[in-house]
Design a protein around this motif. Structure first.
Motif, PDB file in Angstrom:
ATOM      1  N   LEU A  28     -38.714  -3.773 -40.195  1.00 42.51           N
ATOM      2  CA  LEU A  28     -37.513  -2.988 -40.361  1.00 42.51           C
ATOM      3  C   LEU A  28     -37.772  -1.468 -41.131  1.00 42.51           C
ATOM      4  CD1 LEU A  28     -34.281  -3.086 -40.136  1.00 42.51           C
ATOM      5  CD2 LEU A  28     -34.446  -3.751 -42.483  1.00 42.51           C
ATOM      6  N   ILE A  29     -38.477  -1.480 -42.168  1.00 38.29           N
ATOM      7  CA  ILE A  29     -38.751  -0.444 -43.099  1.00 38.29           C
ATOM      8  C   ILE A  29     -39.730   0.636 -42.297  1.00 38.29           C
ATOM      9  CG2 ILE A  29     -39.846   0.678 -45.237  1.00 38.29           C
ATOM     10  CD1 ILE A  29     -39.112  -2.148 -46.753  1.00 38.29           C
ATOM     11  N   ASP A  30     -40.594   0.147 -41.352  1.00 37.12           N
ATOM     12  CA  ASP A  30     -41.589   1.022 -40.919  1.00 37.12           C
ATOM     13  C   ASP A  30     -40.814   1.572 -39.803  1.00 37.12           C
ATOM     14  OD1 ASP A  30     -43.722   2.083 -39.804  1.00 37.12           O
ATOM     15  OD2 ASP A  30     -43.947   0.362 -38.068  1.00 37.12           O
ATOM     16  N   THR A  31     -39.493   1.081 -39.206  1.00 38.88           N
ATOM     17  CA  THR A  31     -38.896   1.656 -37.936  1.00 38.88           C
ATOM     18  C   THR A  31     -37.933   2.740 -38.485  1.00 38.88           C
ATOM     19  OG1 THR A  31     -39.008  -0.279 -36.620  1.00 38.88           O
ATOM     20  CG2 THR A  31     -37.400   1.142 -36.284  1.00 38.88           C
ATOM     21  N   TYR A  32     -37.435   2.446 -39.972  1.00 39.93           N
ATOM     22  CA  TYR A  32     -36.343   3.368 -40.216  1.00 39.93           C
ATOM     23  C   TYR A  32     -36.805   4.252 -41.359  1.00 39.93           C
ATOM     24  CZ  TYR A  32     -33.086   0.688 -37.523  1.00 39.93           C
ATOM     25  OH  TYR A  32     -32.296  -0.203 -36.386  1.00 39.93           O
ATOM     26  N   ALA A  33     -37.657   4.031 -42.128  1.00 40.18           N
ATOM     27  CA  ALA A  33     -37.884   4.828 -43.159  1.00 40.18           C
ATOM     28  C   ALA A  33     -38.383   6.183 -42.932  1.00 40.18           C
ATOM     29  CB  ALA A  33     -39.030   4.244 -44.003  1.00 40.18           C
ATOM     30  N   PHE A  41     -32.641   4.889 -28.560  1.00 37.20           N
ATOM     31  CA  PHE A  41     -32.556   3.793 -29.662  1.00 37.20           C
ATOM     32  C   PHE A  41     -32.106   2.421 -29.154  1.00 37.20           C
ATOM     33  CE2 PHE A  41     -29.823   1.320 -32.516  1.00 37.20           C
ATOM     34  CZ  PHE A  41     -30.882   1.059 -33.625  1.00 37.20           C
ATOM     35  N   LYS A  42     -32.917   1.354 -29.195  1.00 40.36           N
ATOM     36  CA  LYS A  42     -32.679   0.038 -29.082  1.00 40.36           C
ATOM     37  C   LYS A  42     -32.755  -0.626 -30.268  1.00 40.36           C
ATOM     38  CE  LYS A  42     -35.046   0.423 -24.566  1.00 40.36           C
ATOM     39  NZ  LYS A  42     -35.570   1.891 -24.567  1.00 40.36           N
ATOM     40  N   THR A  43     -31.923  -1.941 -30.354  1.00 40.64           N
ATOM     41  CA  THR A  43     -31.830  -2.968 -31.375  1.00 40.64           C
ATOM     42  C   THR A  43     -33.251  -3.250 -31.566  1.00 40.64           C
ATOM     43  OG1 THR A  43     -29.689  -3.492 -30.661  1.00 40.64           O
ATOM     44  CG2 THR A  43     -30.949  -4.876 -32.311  1.00 40.64           C
ATOM     45  N   LEU A  44     -33.775  -3.422 -32.707  1.00 44.42           N
ATOM     46  CA  LEU A  44     -34.940  -3.774 -33.414  1.00 44.42           C
ATOM     47  C   LEU A  44     -35.479  -5.062 -32.990  1.00 44.42           C
ATOM     48  CD1 LEU A  44     -37.625  -2.578 -34.761  1.00 44.42           C
ATOM     49  CD2 LEU A  44     -36.598  -3.413 -36.773  1.00 44.42           C
ATOM     50  N   TYR A  54     -38.725  -8.053 -32.788  1.00 41.77           N
ATOM     51  CA  TYR A  54     -40.312  -8.419 -32.995  1.00 41.77           C
ATOM     52  C   TYR A  54     -40.391  -9.798 -32.300  1.00 41.77           C
ATOM     53  CZ  TYR A  54     -44.565  -9.485 -35.482  1.00 41.77           C
ATOM     54  OH  TYR A  54     -45.981  -9.797 -35.582  1.00 41.77           O
ATOM     55  N   GLY A  55     -41.413  -9.499 -31.432  1.00 41.93           N
ATOM     56  CA  GLY A  55     -41.881 -10.480 -30.225  1.00 41.93           C
ATOM     57  C   GLY A  55     -40.301 -10.987 -29.556  1.00 41.93           C
ATOM     58  N   ASN A  56     -40.082 -12.301 -29.875  1.00 41.43           N
ATOM     59  CA  ASN A  56     -38.767 -12.699 -29.049  1.00 41.43           C
ATOM     60  C   ASN A  56     -37.681 -12.478 -29.920  1.00 41.43           C
ATOM     61  OD1 ASN A  56     -40.186 -13.490 -26.712  1.00 41.43           O
ATOM     62  ND2 ASN A  56     -40.822 -15.329 -27.454  1.00 41.43           N
ATOM     63  N   TYR A  57     -37.817 -12.096 -31.149  1.00 41.95           N
ATOM     64  CA  TYR A  57     -36.688 -12.131 -32.262  1.00 41.95           C
ATOM     65  C   TYR A  57     -35.936 -10.796 -32.349  1.00 41.95           C
ATOM     66  CZ  TYR A  57     -34.458 -11.890 -36.849  1.00 41.95           C
ATOM     67  OH  TYR A  57     -33.606 -11.932 -37.954  1.00 41.95           O
ATOM     68  N   THR A  58     -34.594 -10.831 -31.939  1.00 40.78           N
ATOM     69  CA  THR A  58     -33.769  -9.657 -32.153  1.00 40.78           C
ATOM     70  C   THR A  58     -33.184  -9.679 -33.480  1.00 40.78           C
ATOM     71  OG1 THR A  58     -33.394  -9.726 -29.717  1.00 40.78           O
ATOM     72  CG2 THR A  58     -32.081  -8.551 -31.136  1.00 40.78           C
ATOM     73  N   TYR A  59     -33.367  -8.426 -33.978  1.00 39.26           N
ATOM     74  CA  TYR A  59     -32.876  -8.257 -35.539  1.00 39.26           C
ATOM     75  C   TYR A  59     -31.048  -8.486 -35.500  1.00 39.26           C
ATOM     76  CZ  TYR A  59     -37.082  -7.107 -37.817  1.00 39.26           C
ATOM     77  OH  TYR A  59     -38.625  -7.044 -38.278  1.00 39.26           O
ATOM     78  N   PRO A  60     -30.669  -9.021 -36.363  1.00 32.58           N
ATOM     79  CA  PRO A  60     -28.969  -9.251 -36.296  1.00 32.58           C
ATOM     80  C   PRO A  60     -28.494  -7.568 -36.763  1.00 32.58           C
ATOM     81  CG  PRO A  60     -29.876  -9.888 -38.203  1.00 32.58           C
ATOM     82  CD  PRO A  60     -30.993  -9.675 -37.384  1.00 32.58           C
ATOM     83  N   MET A  61     -27.304  -7.290 -36.414  1.00 34.67           N
ATOM     84  CA  MET A  61     -26.420  -6.184 -36.600  1.00 34.67           C
ATOM     85  C   MET A  61     -26.571  -5.891 -38.080  1.00 34.67           C
ATOM     86  SD  MET A  61     -25.032  -3.496 -35.504  1.00 34.67           S
ATOM     87  CE  MET A  61     -24.700  -3.871 -33.989  1.00 34.67           C
ATOM     88  N   ILE A  63     -32.793  13.859 -31.023  1.00 32.20           N
ATOM     89  CA  ILE A  63     -31.894  13.590 -29.913  1.00 32.20           C
ATOM     90  C   ILE A  63     -32.460  12.517 -29.140  1.00 32.20           C
ATOM     91  CG2 ILE A  63     -30.808  14.429 -28.023  1.00 32.20           C
ATOM     92  CD1 ILE A  63     -30.420  17.197 -29.288  1.00 32.20           C
ATOM     93  N   PHE A  64     -33.802  12.836 -28.757  1.00 32.98           N
ATOM     94  CA  PHE A  64     -34.335  11.757 -27.687  1.00 32.98           C
ATOM     95  C   PHE A  64     -34.557  10.347 -28.574  1.00 32.98           C
ATOM     96  CE2 PHE A  64     -38.463   9.334 -26.571  1.00 32.98           C
ATOM     97  CZ  PHE A  64     -38.257   9.441 -25.062  1.00 32.98           C
ATOM     98  N   THR A  65     -34.903  10.282 -29.859  1.00 36.54           N
ATOM     99  CA  THR A  65     -35.088   9.045 -30.399  1.00 36.54           C
ATOM    100  C   THR A  65     -33.752   8.342 -30.710  1.00 36.54           C
ATOM    101  OG1 THR A  65     -36.644  10.104 -31.761  1.00 36.54           O
ATOM    102  CG2 THR A  65     -35.679   8.126 -32.688  1.00 36.54           C
ATOM    103  N   LEU A  66     -32.603   9.017 -30.663  1.00 36.94           N
ATOM    104  CA  LEU A  66     -31.299   8.490 -30.982  1.00 36.94           C
ATOM    105  C   LEU A  66     -30.801   8.026 -29.607  1.00 36.94           C
ATOM    106  CD1 LEU A  66     -29.562  10.906 -33.417  1.00 36.94           C
ATOM    107  CD2 LEU A  66     -30.291   8.924 -33.997  1.00 36.94           C
ATOM    108  N   VAL A  67     -31.162   8.762 -28.450  1.00 40.36           N
ATOM    109  CA  VAL A  67     -30.587   8.314 -27.092  1.00 40.36           C
ATOM    110  C   VAL A  67     -31.530   6.935 -26.695  1.00 40.36           C
ATOM    111  CG1 VAL A  67     -30.673   8.813 -24.563  1.00 40.36           C
ATOM    112  CG2 VAL A  67     -29.789  10.790 -26.491  1.00 40.36           C
TER     113      VAL A  67
END
Length: 671
Positions: free
Chosen positions: A483-488, A554-557, A559-566, A548-552
């Motif tokens: 999470l931190i790696d993706t957003y920091a 953008f996919k829900t984070l 890890y493996g088969n786990y999808t992060y909650p909202m 812009i490309f990063t935001l367009v």
């Protein structure tokens, strides 16, 4: 001090200042008398300088050539057209990577300040510096966790048999597969739990579906070792669980290493980078030679390099090239400004930027041969294709690669070499990240924190970041790290980078900034028109396009088969925006610190302060900046007698004379 290497006598130049010959002789005489002492001292005595130019270059290499160079670029190259990807990557290097790298080195070197205090150039925008500080702070917390994993694997590799070579361990599950599937795979068969091979035409549909489910759920021993033995991974970020004390101790060891290297500031840091910057190249070369002898090596390299020209028409390929070059060189984190701030004023930062930025690109390309050579061998061993094995990130470093080396003769040796390489790459970047945090704090209160108190600031920062990092030693720590790696340092770094370049290019003035660079180099950075165009227009446009490309895209984070909650996604954006928010927050705070009409306060804050410019008197004289009256800003020499001579020079420079005893002194480039 009027250094004899920085000046030459020229008669008849009307644009240069005039200095009394007798005064110059006095300075030169005194300087020569103490020359054996002077050459051992820093130019900036109070703040310190790199011991030599090589230490600075290696520090930049150690900072820029990090873990992402090894585990991200090769995968992106393969995914985005192989050899064809090198074309957009090279273009983005020329118009985005190198310009940003050179920009920050020049900025930091000119003012000899950290990323926050350097904004004397325009105090209204000092929040940009605080944003960089926060980005480095966040990165430092999770980056050392990867170093801790490397320590954990290094210790585990010191065994006669690597612990991830079989499925006969207590941490393995029923999905673990450690037997050879190659012969069965070659005939398009599937293996059951008893290691028997089955062909679809000879098997009923329900049993075949069961075999396919087993195949999809199967895990290699190294994968299970990483997730179940090392991480004790939980079901998600909502389930952190207890602290894994093995990882906590490894994390403590990582922070102790960083602390000891930075204990004496850049003096010990500069010595450590000889190892952290150069040793990975030795290991990469050894691993490349070894992998070239393995079956499947050529297949892996062909997957890596075979150009797919049609990919060049896809916008995502250009977006990936721009993002990779941006993040691999690590601008906008404050680290480059910090490293350059310890340079001598007349250091050739243009040459350094070209060497380091180009070296980083070539290193990433070279690392791809090593990584995909091993992945090709892995695919051969498993009887599958390279694209089924290729991955990036932690999965490559701590699952795929360990599985590959486990299949080599003398496996512990290759495992030790690989994880020592990861350690040196991780620590090299972490040194600069923590030094950025510490330098920022010390430069804000230099009277109280510089000198003997530096070590206490370092200890406090390392302790706080270690304690915060313990959350990543829990069972759910991997989800926190991702999470931190993706957003920091994604959205925030892009926004801060654009703001930084635009403020200097459009507000401070691009020609003014180029003149500052010319003063340091002794000549324009070739070609001047190119840097003027790139910094004013192209680089900001590229950064906006990446954003812009990063935001367009953008996919829900996951890890493996786990999808992060909202809730986790919201927290991630909060982490990203917390640094960006420093820009308006600091600007508002500074406005309310002043008196008078709002417009007048803003006008004052948009102007450089009186102490903006070079740190030393002699360089301020060269640049025509106001000379310091603050005793905390030293002259080049600490000796009182030399201080008096320097003041005499500064006084004489303010006068003009027709006297024949005056000679013309012209600054030259010592490099």
């Amino acid at each position: 001090m009027v250094h004899k290497d920085h000046y030459e006598t020229v008669k008849g130049d009307e644009d240069a200042p005039w200095i009394k010959e007798s005064t110059i002789k006095m300075v030169d005489s005194e300087r020569n008398a103490l020359d054996p002492v002077i050459v051992k001292r820093d130019e900036n005595i109070e703040r310190g300088n790199w011991s030599n130019k090589l230490e600075f270059i290696l520090s930049c290499f150690s900072y820029a050539v990090g873990l992402g160079t090894i585990w991200r670029f090769p995968y992106l190259c393969y995914r985005n057209g192989g050899g064809a990807f090198l074309i957009p990557y090279a273009i983005m290097y020329v118009f985005a990577g190198l310009p940003l790298f050179f920009f920050e080195l020049s900025f930091g070197q000119y003012a000899s300040e950290g990323p926050v205090s350097i904004w004397k150039v325009a105090p209204f925008f000092q929040g940009i510096g605080y944003a960089m500080f926060l980005i480095s702070f966040f990165i430092g917390i999770y980056y050392n966790m990867v170093v801790a994993w490397s320590f954990r694997y290094l210790f585990a590799s010191m065994a006669a048999v690597l612990p991830w070579t079989s499925c006969d361990n207590v941490w393995n599950t029923k999905n673990c597969r450690d037997f050879d599937l190659k012969n069965c795979t070659l005939i398009n068969g599937l293996v059951d739990s008893d290691r028997s091979c089955h062909i679809k035409s000879e098997t009923n549909a329900s049993f075949w579906n069961e075999l396919e489910s087993m195949k999809n759920a199967s895990r290699l021993p190294a994968d299970e070792y990483f997730h179940h033995r090392v991480l004790h991974i939980s079901t998600g970020i909502h389930d952190l669980g207890p602290i894994n004390w093995e990882l906590a101790l490894c994390l403590l060891l990582a922070w102790v290493c960083v602390f000891l290297v930075l204990l004496r500031g850049i003096k010990t840091f500069g010595k450590a980078v000889y190892f952290t910057a150069l040793f990975p190249y030795l290991i990469l070369t050894i691993l490349l030679i070894r992998s070239a002898t393995l079956p499947g090596f050529v297949d892996g390299i062909m997957f890596y390099l075979t150009p797919q020209w049609s990919k060049l028409t896809e916008a995502s390929v250009w977006g990936d090239a721009a993002m990779q070059i941006f993040f691999s060189l690590s601008p906008c984190w404050g680290g480059l400004i910090t490293l350059a701030s310890y340079n001598r004023f007349h250091n050739n930062c243009f040459r350094d930027a070209v060497i380091v930025a180009t070296g980083n690109v070539l290193t990433a390309f070279f690392a791809g041969f090593v990584i995909f050579g091993i992945i090709g061998f892995m695919a051969f061993e498993l009887g599958t294709t390279v694209d089924q094995v290729a991955t990036q990130g932690a999965g490559l470093a701590f699952a795929v690669y360990p599985e590959a080396v486990a299949r080599l003769p003398i496996a512990p040796l290759w495992s030790i070499l690989f994880f020592v390489m990861l350690l040196t790459l991780g620590l090299g970047t972490q040194f600069t990240v923590l030094e950025t945090v510490v330098t920022t704090i010390v430069d804000l209160w230099p009277h109280k924190l510089r000198g003997k108190n530096h070590k206490w600031v370092l200890l406090a920062c390392a302790t706080v970041m270690f304690l915060l990092g313990l959350v990543m030693c829990t069972n759910g720590g991997m989800y926190v790290l991702q999470l931190i790696d993706t957003y920091a340092a994604t959205f925030s770094a892009l926004i801060i980078g654009m703001a930084e370049v635009c403020v200097i290019s459009w507000h401070y003035g691009i020609d003014r900034f180029l003149d500052d660079i010319k003063m340091m180099l002794g000549h324009d950075a070739p070609p001047r028109w190119y840097w003027r165009f790139v910094w004013k227009f192209f680089t900001p446009i590229i950064i906006v396009a990446i954003l812009i490309f990063t935001l367009v895209d953008f996919k829900t984070l996951t890890y493996g088969n786990y999808t992060y909650p909202m809730e986790a996604t919201i927290l991630g954006f909060f982490i990203a925006l917390s640094s960006v928010a420093m820009v308006p927050i600091v600007a508002t705070y500074k406005i309310f610190q002043l008196d008078g009409p709002i417009a007048e306060r803003i006008r004052i804050l948009l102007q450089p302060t009186s102490d903006w410019g070079p740190a030393l008197q002699v360089h301020r004289i060269e640049c025509g900046a106001p000379t310091h009256t603050d005793s905390q800003v030293p002259l080049t020499l600490p000796n009182d007698k030399f201080d008096e001579l320097e003041l005499e020079l500064a006084t004489v420079l303010e006068h003009d004379s027709e006297n024949d005893n005056w000679i013309n002194m012209k600054p030259t480039n010592p490099n």
